[in-house]
Design an enzyme around this catalytic site. Structure first.
Site, PDB file in Angstrom:
ATOM      1  N   MET A 180       0.846  -1.205   0.070  1.00 26.04           N
ATOM      2  CA  MET A 180       0.110   0.120   0.086  1.00 26.04           C
ATOM      3  C   MET A 180       0.700   1.250  -0.231  1.00 26.04           C
ATOM      4  O   MET A 180       0.563   2.336   0.102  1.00 26.04           O
ATOM      5  CB  MET A 180      -0.988  -0.203   1.286  1.00 26.04           C
ATOM      6  CG  MET A 180      -1.777  -1.163   1.101  1.00 26.04           C
ATOM      7  SD  MET A 180      -3.388  -0.987   2.028  1.00 26.04           S
ATOM      8  CE  MET A 180      -2.802  -0.481   3.470  1.00 26.04           C
TER       9      MET A 180
ATOM     10  N   HIS B 110       9.462  -3.470   3.460  1.00 20.16           N
ATOM     11  CA  HIS B 110       8.851  -3.582   2.046  1.00 20.16           C
ATOM     12  C   HIS B 110      10.085  -3.935   1.345  1.00 20.16           C
ATOM     13  O   HIS B 110       9.875  -4.794   0.426  1.00 20.16           O
ATOM     14  CB  HIS B 110       8.196  -2.212   1.487  1.00 20.16           C
ATOM     15  CG  HIS B 110       6.859  -1.841   2.379  1.00 20.16           C
ATOM     16  ND1 HIS B 110       6.826  -0.602   2.845  1.00 20.16           N
ATOM     17  CD2 HIS B 110       5.906  -2.347   2.211  1.00 20.16           C
ATOM     18  CE1 HIS B 110       5.480  -0.723   3.468  1.00 20.16           C
ATOM     19  NE2 HIS B 110       4.939  -1.437   2.821  1.00 20.16           N
TER      20      HIS B 110
HETATM   21  O1  PAF Z   1      -0.037  -5.881   3.425  1.00 25.15           O
HETATM   22  C1  PAF Z   1      -0.466  -4.945   2.720  1.00 25.15           C
HETATM   23  O2  PAF Z   1       0.045  -3.695   2.494  1.00 25.15           O
HETATM   24  C2  PAF Z   1      -2.101  -4.962   2.182  1.00 25.15           C
HETATM   25  O3  PAF Z   1      -2.940  -5.648   2.980  1.00 25.15           O
HETATM   26  C3  PAF Z   1      -2.141  -5.804   0.550  1.00 25.15           C
HETATM   27  C4  PAF Z   1      -1.615  -7.005   0.749  1.00 25.15           C
HETATM   28  C5  PAF Z   1      -1.113  -4.886  -0.291  1.00 25.15           C
HETATM   29  C6  PAF Z   1      -3.377  -5.543   0.120  1.00 25.15           C
HETATM   30  O4  PAF Z   1      -3.773  -4.377   0.120  1.00 25.15           O
END
Ligand code: PAF
Length: 272
Positions: free
Chosen positions: A21, A28
């Site tokens: 997100m 990330h």
């Molecule tokens: O983990 C996240 O950032 C969200 O839940 C995802 C998997 C991108 C789905 O919107």
């Protein structure tokens, strides 16, 4: 994106997907570095998915910074950023959802009733659009990872799901885009989550088997910090997410705690 993915597949490439997100951090980037190993093309989706926010949650204030995200993604070798508008994903007439029966009933699902339906739905859409061979998710959202693995198995997606361990700050705080909401004092209280998990891991390693005792220790520890309000602390089976009474094998300890106005989650595996 669908055309691009189709072309990549036709020309013999494999695709790895990291769904996010946005407002990227080292956690990330660890997912992306892992994804980089598993696909000729590495796609990162950046989409603040409205359907996984329940009413009153932080959809509007969720942090966003696309320029910064693009630079960070590029720095770890991402080939394509897929960042759709909500309108393009759902439109006005959208009415199909992916809902699991049991797994969303536990842990975060109790206080976020529509959350996992939104997650399962958008991840299904992303899988159909990006057509990955491999998709990478963080273990910080452990329940989400278990749900996606179940969904992939149930719906016969030919996608390998890889889980990546939690990335933490030096003092133990699990990285999260929501950490940015914390004041300096709240940031100190946010350590109650990782500290209580470490304490639980030690107790279980030294022979404590009664889950209720372990949970009691964590509750007391967290409550000793200012600004904290506990949503849940649970010890459960790593696959079914059902509570366990005795810790006889590796079990998941998961928790959600409000620190001021910020809801934080964390987890660890307890090993006897
Ligand atoms: O983990 C996240 O950032 C969200 O839940 C995802 C998997 C991108 C789905 O919107």
């Amino acid at each position: 994106m669908q055309q691009k993915a189709g072309h990549l597949l036709q020309t013999g490439n494999t695709i790895a997907l990291v769904p996010t997100m946005g407002y990227l951090h080292e956690g990330h980037l660890a997912l992306m570095r892992e994804g980089r190993k598993h696909g000729d093309a590495l796609v990162v989706s950046i989409f603040v998915n409205p359907t996984q926010f329940d009413p009153g949650e932080d959809l509007e204030s969720y942090p966003r910074d696309m320029d910064r995200d693009a630079h960070l993604a590029e720095s770890v070798g991402v080939d394509i950023i897929f960042a759709p508008e909500a309108e393009a994903m759902y439109g006005q007439t959208y009415q199909t959802h992916v809902d699991l029966e049991m797994l969303p009933r536990f842990l975060c699902g109790l206080s976020r009733p529509g959350h996992f339906r939104g997650v399962a739905t958008v991840v299904t859409m992303l899988f159909n659009i990006v057509k990955p061979h491999v998709a990478v998710f963080g273990e910080k959202d452990y329940q989400q990872l278990v749900i996606i693995r179940r969904m992939v198995d149930d719906l016969n997606f030919e996608i390998r799901i890889i889980g990546v361990p939690i990335v933490r700050e030096a003092d133990g705080l699990a990285l999260s885009s929501r950490n940015t909401y914390l004041s300096k004092d709240e940031r100190r209280s946010a350590l109650s989550l990782s500290h209580s998990l470490q304490q639980a891991q030690k107790s279980v390693a030294h022979g404590m088997k009664d889950a209720r005792q372990v949970i009691k220790g964590a509750l007391e520890h967290i409550r000793s910090y200012p600004y904290t309000k506990i949503d849940y602390v649970a010890v459960c089976d790593t696959k079914t997410l059902q509570d366990v009474d005795r810790i006889d094998g590796p079990s998941l300890m998961a928790m959600a705690v409000w620190v001021g106005k910020t809801r934080l989650i964390d987890n660890a595996i307890l090993k006897p």
